[in-house]
Design a protein around this motif. Structure first.
Motif, PDB file in Angstrom:
ATOM      1  N   ILE A 225     -10.976   4.927   7.749  1.00 39.92           N
ATOM      2  CA  ILE A 225      -9.914   3.984   8.088  1.00 39.92           C
ATOM      3  C   ILE A 225      -9.948   2.798   7.133  1.00 39.92           C
ATOM      4  O   ILE A 225      -8.905   2.308   6.693  1.00 39.92           O
ATOM      5  CB  ILE A 225     -10.063   3.514   9.543  1.00 39.92           C
ATOM      6  CG1 ILE A 225     -10.076   4.708  10.495  1.00 39.92           C
ATOM      7  CG2 ILE A 225      -8.936   2.559   9.913  1.00 39.92           C
ATOM      8  CD1 ILE A 225     -10.354   4.348  11.936  1.00 39.92           C
ATOM      9  N   ALA A 226     -11.144   2.333   6.784  1.00 40.88           N
ATOM     10  CA  ALA A 226     -11.272   1.202   5.872  1.00 40.88           C
ATOM     11  C   ALA A 226     -10.653   1.513   4.518  1.00 40.88           C
ATOM     12  O   ALA A 226      -9.994   0.664   3.910  1.00 40.88           O
ATOM     13  CB  ALA A 226     -12.744   0.821   5.710  1.00 40.88           C
ATOM     14  N   GLY A 227     -10.862   2.737   4.023  1.00 38.79           N
ATOM     15  CA  GLY A 227     -10.262   3.119   2.746  1.00 38.79           C
ATOM     16  C   GLY A 227      -8.747   3.115   2.789  1.00 38.79           C
ATOM     17  O   GLY A 227      -8.082   2.716   1.831  1.00 38.79           O
ATOM     18  N   LEU A 228      -8.196   3.548   3.925  1.00 37.06           N
ATOM     19  CA  LEU A 228      -6.745   3.531   4.073  1.00 37.06           C
ATOM     20  C   LEU A 228      -6.201   2.113   4.088  1.00 37.06           C
ATOM     21  O   LEU A 228      -5.210   1.806   3.428  1.00 37.06           O
ATOM     22  CB  LEU A 228      -6.340   4.244   5.367  1.00 37.06           C
ATOM     23  CG  LEU A 228      -6.364   5.769   5.383  1.00 37.06           C
ATOM     24  CD1 LEU A 228      -5.955   6.275   6.758  1.00 37.06           C
ATOM     25  CD2 LEU A 228      -5.443   6.338   4.324  1.00 37.06           C
ATOM     26  N   THR A 229      -6.835   1.250   4.866  1.00 39.02           N
ATOM     27  CA  THR A 229      -6.308  -0.098   5.021  1.00 39.02           C
ATOM     28  C   THR A 229      -6.441  -0.939   3.758  1.00 39.02           C
ATOM     29  O   THR A 229      -5.561  -1.734   3.439  1.00 39.02           O
ATOM     30  CB  THR A 229      -7.010  -0.822   6.183  1.00 39.02           C
ATOM     31  OG1 THR A 229      -8.421  -0.851   5.933  1.00 39.02           O
ATOM     32  CG2 THR A 229      -6.758  -0.125   7.499  1.00 39.02           C
ATOM     33  N   ALA A 230      -7.521  -0.772   3.014  1.00 42.99           N
ATOM     34  CA  ALA A 230      -7.786  -1.649   1.883  1.00 42.99           C
ATOM     35  C   ALA A 230      -7.135  -1.193   0.587  1.00 42.99           C
ATOM     36  O   ALA A 230      -6.724  -2.028  -0.220  1.00 42.99           O
ATOM     37  CB  ALA A 230      -9.302  -1.794   1.681  1.00 42.99           C
ATOM     38  N   PHE A 231      -7.025   0.119   0.361  1.00 46.39           N
ATOM     39  CA  PHE A 231      -6.660   0.581  -0.975  1.00 46.39           C
ATOM     40  C   PHE A 231      -5.485   1.535  -1.039  1.00 46.39           C
ATOM     41  O   PHE A 231      -5.123   1.983  -2.137  1.00 46.39           O
ATOM     42  CB  PHE A 231      -7.884   1.229  -1.642  1.00 46.39           C
ATOM     43  CG  PHE A 231      -8.944   0.233  -1.993  1.00 46.39           C
ATOM     44  CD1 PHE A 231      -8.812  -0.592  -3.091  1.00 46.39           C
ATOM     45  CD2 PHE A 231     -10.057   0.083  -1.184  1.00 46.39           C
ATOM     46  CE1 PHE A 231      -9.776  -1.532  -3.398  1.00 46.39           C
ATOM     47  CE2 PHE A 231     -11.031  -0.851  -1.481  1.00 46.39           C
ATOM     48  CZ  PHE A 231     -10.889  -1.666  -2.597  1.00 46.39           C
ATOM     49  N   ALA A 232      -4.865   1.855   0.092  1.00 43.09           N
ATOM     50  CA  ALA A 232      -3.741   2.791   0.033  1.00 43.09           C
ATOM     51  C   ALA A 232      -2.588   2.240  -0.799  1.00 43.09           C
ATOM     52  O   ALA A 232      -1.973   2.968  -1.593  1.00 43.09           O
ATOM     53  CB  ALA A 232      -3.264   3.124   1.449  1.00 43.09           C
ATOM     54  N   SER A 233      -2.283   0.945  -0.648  1.00 43.28           N
ATOM     55  CA  SER A 233      -1.156   0.386  -1.393  1.00 43.28           C
ATOM     56  C   SER A 233      -1.417   0.421  -2.897  1.00 43.28           C
ATOM     57  O   SER A 233      -0.517   0.723  -3.693  1.00 43.28           O
ATOM     58  CB  SER A 233      -0.866  -1.048  -0.922  1.00 43.28           C
ATOM     59  OG  SER A 233      -2.012  -1.871  -1.043  1.00 43.28           O
ATOM     60  N   LEU A 234      -2.651   0.135  -3.318  1.00 43.48           N
ATOM     61  CA  LEU A 234      -2.982   0.178  -4.739  1.00 43.48           C
ATOM     62  C   LEU A 234      -3.038   1.618  -5.248  1.00 43.48           C
ATOM     63  O   LEU A 234      -2.631   1.910  -6.383  1.00 43.48           O
ATOM     64  CB  LEU A 234      -4.319  -0.531  -4.984  1.00 43.48           C
ATOM     65  CG  LEU A 234      -4.337  -2.025  -4.659  1.00 43.48           C
ATOM     66  CD1 LEU A 234      -5.746  -2.581  -4.823  1.00 43.48           C
ATOM     67  CD2 LEU A 234      -3.370  -2.787  -5.542  1.00 43.48           C
ATOM     68  N   TYR A 235      -3.553   2.535  -4.441  1.00 44.66           N
ATOM     69  CA  TYR A 235      -3.611   3.954  -4.798  1.00 44.66           C
ATOM     70  C   TYR A 235      -2.207   4.504  -5.020  1.00 44.66           C
ATOM     71  O   TYR A 235      -1.928   5.198  -6.012  1.00 44.66           O
ATOM     72  CB  TYR A 235      -4.327   4.709  -3.678  1.00 44.66           C
ATOM     73  CG  TYR A 235      -4.513   6.196  -3.883  1.00 44.66           C
ATOM     74  CD1 TYR A 235      -4.936   6.724  -5.096  1.00 44.66           C
ATOM     75  CD2 TYR A 235      -4.292   7.080  -2.824  1.00 44.66           C
ATOM     76  CE1 TYR A 235      -5.136   8.097  -5.258  1.00 44.66           C
ATOM     77  CE2 TYR A 235      -4.485   8.445  -2.975  1.00 44.66           C
ATOM     78  CZ  TYR A 235      -4.903   8.950  -4.186  1.00 44.66           C
ATOM     79  OH  TYR A 235      -5.093  10.296  -4.343  1.00 44.66           O
TER      80      TYR A 235
END
Length: 382
Positions: A225-235
């Protein structure tokens, strides 16, 4: 178990929790872009700024649990709403023109800390309040509904925050982060309080010692969940995909669907069994994100991640509550949720380091590895 009033928490508690937790979803896609694009800082700083809110919550969960146990969940929720609104106000100040990049970042970080303290009290209070309204026999169902409220807020809040940012700038999103916890607090103020169970109250460190194994499983689940919240927009931006705001919508859709249809399973078949399969499904979703060739495939990976994450919290939470006396349920929930805070607090910076060295996609490989490690741990517990 038949469907009745006692099988569901008080609707006002769920509504208050949804409105308050919009303040989690609203800034999720905006804060990374604001720090990276507007202020000019790198991925590691983005991860730190996202994760520091969760570090603030973890160190205050003991206090939040004590307030809920002694004064009731509504008191904790009301205090939390005020602190959360203060955090949103600091977000808003950070976006004002004329500030240096360093000053804006410092104010934003202060806002994340205040929001973390508010979230700690608000969420712990609402979860304890919800369990008190249905009784321990339906604790899993209660936690399923509070989770629905939280992740529905993420699913609605993330695209709404992105839309406000696109149309009116970061300030509009941050203003919404002030208003949403105030609305949640207003709903909580008018809702019926429930007395907490009487009996001896254990020190927080002893409660923590009773439930740390279940908490560790929850912590490993939280990395995805942390990966989704922090970096999805940049990914998504790096890959040229234009619908980053839908990542949390896809995640929340899968999450909510499972909780609505299967939210009774932890109470009926046992938490460990449910958690084991849930973590395995989460790992599959994270691998799908890591290997996604298209935007649609990435959104499908977010959906599957949501399917997997859906029942980890209530499944392991049911087992955690069995380990403490009734008068310590608020503290137990505070301690249990603290492990999720630890996951977010550590996984954010860790994912930032991984993204800086191996690319944003590798963040989801890390999430898959953590979910599989959690499945191994739960298997041993079972």
């Amino acid at each position: 178990m038949s469907s009745s009033y006692r099988d569901r928490p008080v609707p006002a508690v769920i509504a208050a929790l949804f409105c308050g937790c919009l303040a989690v979803g609203l800034p999720l896609p905006v804060v990374p872009l604001f720090i990276h694009d507007s202020l000019g800082f790198g991925s590691a700083v983005v991860g730190l700024a996202i994760g520091i809110q969760f570090l603030a919550t973890v160190v205050t969960r003991g206090y939040a649990g004590r307030v809920a146990d002694v004064h009731g969940g509504r008191r904790a929720a009301l205090q939390g709403a005020l602190w959360w609104a203060l955090g949103g106000l600091l977000y808003l100040v950070a976006t004002l023109p004329g500030l240096s990049a360093g000053a804006s970042l410092a104010i934003l970080v202060a806002g994340r800390l205040a929001a973390g303290f508010g979230e700690s009290q608000f969420v712990t209070g609402c979860v304890a309040w919800s369990i008190a309204s249905v009784g321990p026999q339906c604790a899993g169902m209660s936690m399923s509904w509070t989770g629905i409220a939280i992740f529905a807020a993420l699913a609605v809040g993330a695209p709404a925050g992105m839309a406000l940012f696109t149309r009116s700038g970061a300030g509009a999103t941050m203003l919404a982060c002030v208003l949403s916890p105030l609305l949640g607090g207003a709903i909580a103020l008018g809702a019926r309080p429930y007395a907490m169970a009487a009996g001896p109250r254990l020190p927080f460190h002893r409660v923590l010692g009773q439930i740390w194994r279940e908490g560790a499983g929850l912590m490993l689940s939280g990395a995805g969940i942390a990966g989704l919240t922090a970096f999805a927009s940049l990914y998504f931006a790096l890959r040229g995909w234009g619908h980053a705001g839908l990542v949390m919508t896809a995640f929340g859709t899968g999450f909510i669907a499972v909780r609505l249809v299967l939210g009774h399973l932890p109470d009926r078949v046992g938490g460990y069994r449910v958690a084991l399969w849930s973590l395995a499904v989460e790992a599959v979703g994270q691998v799908m994100l890591w290997q996604a060739p298209t935007e649609a495939a990435a959104l499908a990976g977010a959906l599957v991640t949501g399917l997997g994450c859906a029942l980890v919290f209530p499944a392991l939470g049911v087992e955690a509550l069995k380990r403490v006396p009734p008068a310590n349920r608020g503290s137990a929930m505070g301690a249990f949720v603290a492990f999720l805070d630890i996951a977010y607090g550590l996984a954010g910076p860790a994912a930032g380091i991984v993204a800086g060295r191996f690319g944003y996609g590798a963040v989801y490989l890390l999430g898959a590895a953590c979910a599989l490690a959690g499945a191994v741990l739960v298997r041993r517990l079972a």
